[in-house]
Design a protein around this motif. Sequence first.
Motif, short mmCIF file in Angstrom:
data_model
loop_
_atom_site.label_atom_id
_atom_site.label_comp_id
_atom_site.label_asym_id
_atom_site.label_seq_id
_atom_site.Cartn_x
_atom_site.Cartn_y
_atom_site.Cartn_z
N VAL A 1 -0.12 2.26 5.73
CA VAL A 1 0.50 2.02 4.42
C VAL A 1 1.95 1.61 4.62
O VAL A 1 2.53 1.79 5.69
CB VAL A 1 0.43 3.28 3.53
CG1 VAL A 1 -1.02 3.66 3.24
CG2 VAL A 1 1.16 4.46 4.16
N LEU B 1 -9.61 -2.05 -0.59
CA LEU B 1 -8.37 -2.81 -0.41
C LEU B 1 -8.63 -4.30 -0.57
O LEU B 1 -7.85 -5.02 -1.22
CB LEU B 1 -7.77 -2.52 0.96
CG LEU B 1 -7.12 -1.14 1.15
CD1 LEU B 1 -6.80 -0.90 2.62
CD2 LEU B 1 -5.86 -1.02 0.30
N ARG C 1 0.83 -1.20 0.00
CA ARG C 1 0.00 0.00 0.00
C ARG C 1 0.87 1.26 0.00
O ARG C 1 1.72 1.42 0.87
CB ARG C 1 -0.92 0.00 1.22
CG ARG C 1 -1.94 -1.12 1.21
CD ARG C 1 -2.57 -1.34 2.56
NE ARG C 1 -1.56 -1.81 3.52
CZ ARG C 1 -1.84 -2.22 4.75
NH1 ARG C 1 -3.08 -2.18 5.20
NH2 ARG C 1 -0.88 -2.65 5.55
#
Length: 207
Positions: free
Chosen positions: A126, A99, A3
């Motif tokens: 992230v 996600l 991410r």
Amino acid sequence: MYRIGLTGGVGSGKSTVSSYMHELGIPVIDGDKLAREAVIPGSLAMNRLREVFGPHIFLPDGSLDRLKVGEIVFNDEEKRQKLNGIIHPYIWYRTREELIRAQENGFPVVVLDMPLLLEISWQLRVEEVWLVEVPLEVQIARVISRDGFTREQVMERIRKQMPTTNKMNYADVIIDNSRSVEDTRRQVREALKHVPGFQFPKGMEEV
């Protein structure tokens, strides 16, 4: 799944970077879009906003009067925090859905395009933080041209955000978006070469 949190101040041109990453086949979760979804008429967030701020923040058609809300929260930190406390949980809920969808579809990398990524501590969610930045005068000129604000109005908005120098302390990648679009794209490609699992679409490594 890896991410990348993408952020940048008002007028930095963050959308130029996110659009190109999408063009390269990376799913982009758009925080601004999710924030707009949160306040569609009849949503739980809208009902809560009515309870907290009253009926005067709504237009006759039931939609949110964004200008009115902006006026209320711009100079009132307590009310701004209340607004964020209503909107941000929805944004995270929808982000998690996106996600999961990206992971189920086999994408190795996803971008979280969030203007307030660092202000709300999403750097903890992230693997990398990418910061898009431009010199202050470029930032001011872009916002004046785009939104029709005065210089002082732009400066007020910039002062409400975390200073770019502070954001740099969190950034793993800094994209200088003050020159040409092609130069920005070159920086994005270079940074992506070091992202685990990412592969350029055929023929786009140097496009």
